[in-house]
Each structure stands twice: as C-alpha cells, then as structure tokens.
Design a protein around this motif. Sequence first.
Motif, mmCIF file in Angstrom:
data_model
loop_
_atom_site.group_PDB
_atom_site.id
_atom_site.type_symbol
_atom_site.label_atom_id
_atom_site.label_comp_id
_atom_site.label_asym_id
_atom_site.label_seq_id
_atom_site.Cartn_x
_atom_site.Cartn_y
_atom_site.Cartn_z
ATOM 1 N N GLY A 171 0.672 -1.171 -0.045
ATOM 2 C CA GLY A 171 0.007 -0.050 -0.128
ATOM 3 C C GLY A 171 0.934 1.218 0.032
ATOM 4 O O GLY A 171 1.895 1.321 0.548
ATOM 5 N N THR A 223 -4.960 -1.556 1.182
ATOM 6 C CA THR A 223 -5.461 -0.268 0.375
ATOM 7 C C THR A 223 -4.268 -0.005 -0.477
ATOM 8 O O THR A 223 -3.123 0.154 -0.118
ATOM 9 C CB THR A 223 -5.697 0.958 1.373
ATOM 10 O OG1 THR A 223 -6.792 0.540 2.085
ATOM 11 C CG2 THR A 223 -5.928 2.004 0.448
ATOM 12 N N GLY A 247 -4.023 4.979 -0.248
ATOM 13 C CA GLY A 247 -4.556 5.658 0.837
ATOM 14 C C GLY A 247 -4.140 7.338 0.579
ATOM 15 O O GLY A 247 -3.167 7.800 0.985
ATOM 16 N N ARG A 302 -8.895 -4.419 -0.620
ATOM 17 C CA ARG A 302 -10.043 -3.916 -0.109
ATOM 18 C C ARG A 302 -10.531 -2.921 -0.776
ATOM 19 O O ARG A 302 -11.694 -2.386 -0.968
ATOM 20 C CB ARG A 302 -9.914 -3.910 1.436
ATOM 21 C CG ARG A 302 -11.189 -3.423 2.078
ATOM 22 C CD ARG A 302 -11.210 -3.523 3.379
ATOM 23 N NE ARG A 302 -12.222 -3.141 4.113
ATOM 24 C CZ ARG A 302 -13.358 -3.738 4.263
ATOM 25 N NH1 ARG A 302 -13.439 -5.213 4.008
ATOM 26 N NH2 ARG A 302 -14.522 -3.575 4.642
ATOM 27 N N TYR A 303 -9.596 -1.863 -0.973
ATOM 28 C CA TYR A 303 -9.792 -0.688 -1.804
ATOM 29 C C TYR A 303 -8.488 -0.480 -2.635
ATOM 30 O O TYR A 303 -7.366 -0.484 -2.161
ATOM 31 C CB TYR A 303 -9.834 0.666 -0.593
ATOM 32 C CG TYR A 303 -10.712 0.525 0.332
ATOM 33 C CD1 TYR A 303 -12.298 0.487 0.224
ATOM 34 C CD2 TYR A 303 -10.274 0.206 1.833
ATOM 35 C CE1 TYR A 303 -13.099 0.481 1.319
ATOM 36 C CE2 TYR A 303 -11.235 0.067 2.645
ATOM 37 C CZ TYR A 303 -12.475 0.207 2.505
ATOM 38 O OH TYR A 303 -13.512 0.117 3.486
ATOM 39 N N PHE A 358 -8.665 4.863 -1.582
ATOM 40 C CA PHE A 358 -9.368 5.475 -0.368
ATOM 41 C C PHE A 358 -9.038 6.795 0.017
ATOM 42 O O PHE A 358 -7.806 7.253 0.285
ATOM 43 C CB PHE A 358 -8.875 4.573 1.027
ATOM 44 C CG PHE A 358 -9.822 4.873 2.206
ATOM 45 C CD1 PHE A 358 -10.757 3.926 2.445
ATOM 46 C CD2 PHE A 358 -9.639 5.808 3.037
ATOM 47 C CE1 PHE A 358 -11.689 4.050 3.632
ATOM 48 C CE2 PHE A 358 -10.621 6.049 4.135
ATOM 49 C CZ PHE A 358 -11.629 5.334 4.337
ATOM 50 N N GLY A 380 -15.665 -3.634 0.512
ATOM 51 C CA GLY A 380 -14.697 -2.993 -0.247
ATOM 52 C C GLY A 380 -15.072 -2.386 -1.334
ATOM 53 O O GLY A 380 -16.387 -2.508 -1.601
#
Length: 353
Positions: free
Chosen positions: A72, A104, A107, A137-138, A141, A164
């Motif tokens: 991430g 993610t 982010g 999940r993302y 974000f 998600g």
Amino acid sequence: MKKALVSCSLLVFVLLTTQTVFGITIDLSERKMTVNDGRDDSAIVQKAITDVLAGGGGTVIFPPGVTDINTGIAVAPEYYKPVNLILKGDGGSVIRISVGSKGTAFGFGNLNQLKIANLVFTGKNVPIGNPEFIDARYVFFIGYVAVTTIQETSFFGIAVPSGGSIIQAATNLTVDNCQFEGLNAAYPDGAVIGLDCCTSHGQNATISHSTFVDYGFFGDQYYSKTPAFTANWIKAKQVYYLGSTINQRLTVEDTFFDEGAAVAINAQNIGAVILRGLKININGTAYGTGLKLDNIARARIEDTVFGYAAGPRPLGILSKSNVQMIGVTRTQGVQCPTMDAQTTINWTLSDCE
C-alpha cells in the motif's frame, strides 16, 4: 534603463511564484524504475510521492508499461499541511494492483486537490479460484481531501471483497470519462464506487460520461472478474447524527451501466440525487434492480432508459423518498418501480404514469 531593470525583476518574481504554485514534477522513468518486470514497484512510487508532497505538492508521472503495486501507498503530507497532487500517465501507463483482501493500494489524505488522469489500473488476471483473485480491499481510499478529480482513467479486472470498493471516497468527487470494466465488488456490500460522509458537512459527487460493464478488454487481453456476484456499481451513503442534515448531493449523467451488478445506483440518506441521460441494464437475479433510493430528500431522474433484464425486475426500489421522473422509459423485462407508503413520486412523460 532603470524602468527596464524593474520590469525584468518583476517578471522573474512572477515566474518563480508561478513555479512554486504548480509545485514539482517527478517522472518515475527517471527514478530507475523498471516497468514490465513483475517486481513490486511500491517503494519507488512511495518515495516519489513523498518527495512531491515534501516539496509543496506537484505531479508524479507514471511511464508507459506495467507498474506493480503490491504494498500500500500512503499519500498524506507531513504535519497536516494540505497541498495539491496530480498522478498521471504518459502513454500506456498501467498500474497493476495486488495488495490483498485487507489492503489499500492508495490511501489519500490531508490534500487540498487530488487529480488522477490518463492511467490504467488492473488487477491480477487470474481465475476466480486463484488465491490472488481478490486484489485489494480498496484501490483508492480518499478521505480528508477537499476536491478529487478522476478523469480519462480506466479500471479493468479488479476484485474487492464485500464491504470493499474500487474507489472509496469522502471528498468532493468528480469522475469523468472513465471506464470500469470486468470489475467485481462482492455481494452484498461491495461497490465499484463507494461514497460516504460521516459528518453533517456533506460531500458532493458527480460521475459522468463513463461506463460500467461486466467484461473488459485491454490491449490483447480479456479482463473480467465478474463470475463472482457484484453488489453495486455506485453506492452512496451519508451517516448522520442527531442535529445533522442530509445535504450530500449525487449527480450521475450520460453514463452506461450494464447488468453486471445487483444494483446500479444505491443511495441512502442523501439530500439530492440527480440522474440524467443514463442507460441502465438490470440484473435479472432476484436481487436485481436499477436503483435503490432510501431516505432521499429529492431525487430527479430524467431522460433515462432502463434496459433489458433477464427476468421481470423493477427499475427501482424506492423508500422514504421524494422522486420526480421525467422522460423515463423501460424495455423488455423491466417493471415500474416498487415503493413504500412514505415515498412520493411524480411522473412526467413516463410510461409508468
């Protein structure tokens, strides 16, 4: 002669100030990043973004080829000093996401303006039984960002779990001229675009000139993770508390939604929903419908076609909402909306009058 010197000094001052306003630019091709090698490029991308934020904001350019993000990326300036950031492509810039079902990919926080343009995001092109079927999940974000613009950007063959989203945003958001193809946001709570706001301030979103379909072709490859059931193309919800108001606005216009999701547009607790110039095909499963509107203060749906459904399904499920339909039409298998006693609906030029 003295006047000329003063004018030159003023010109230099203006140029320097302009450069400061636009920030710095980092081209990842100059950061010794090798595309198309299948190795994780996250550390190089993270360093480039961090350097731009530390320099007062600016632009990160992704080179042509495949950049792999397996870890991430945190995108937030230090010391809570909001700046502007642009992430953009240069030719066929592809970012392949594989951060896992709890991860993610990007982010974003504490930014004034965020812009993402001319990029392609893909997942791992693997079948449904593969352990790497879920990519994140993302993918994005986005929170504590004043204004976000995503344009001329494509998303192919990405899967996220229930709960998600491909894009999860609590920001004033504009999505324009984008493709969302072959994506899976798992049933019952996944969303390709998830919008939420947890305060009374409200965040507006506009999605336009885009496509949401359950298959995707990019280059010479077929990308699709839709054998798994997708829940929502767009899900917008404002969580509000005692004393707060429902003043968020969602506008969707000139956009096509294919039947790959149980619900095309799912909105709850929003001040205004404006839908204009849409074509919505409805999933024929028992869950399928074009719209779910719950506790919407004002919804206006105009010049919209609810298209083919594999079985008889309502064009919308309406509850506790005030809805106006102008020039709404429906085709094979699509029924008029169902509604509860607390819903008010006005028809104009609609075959459901």
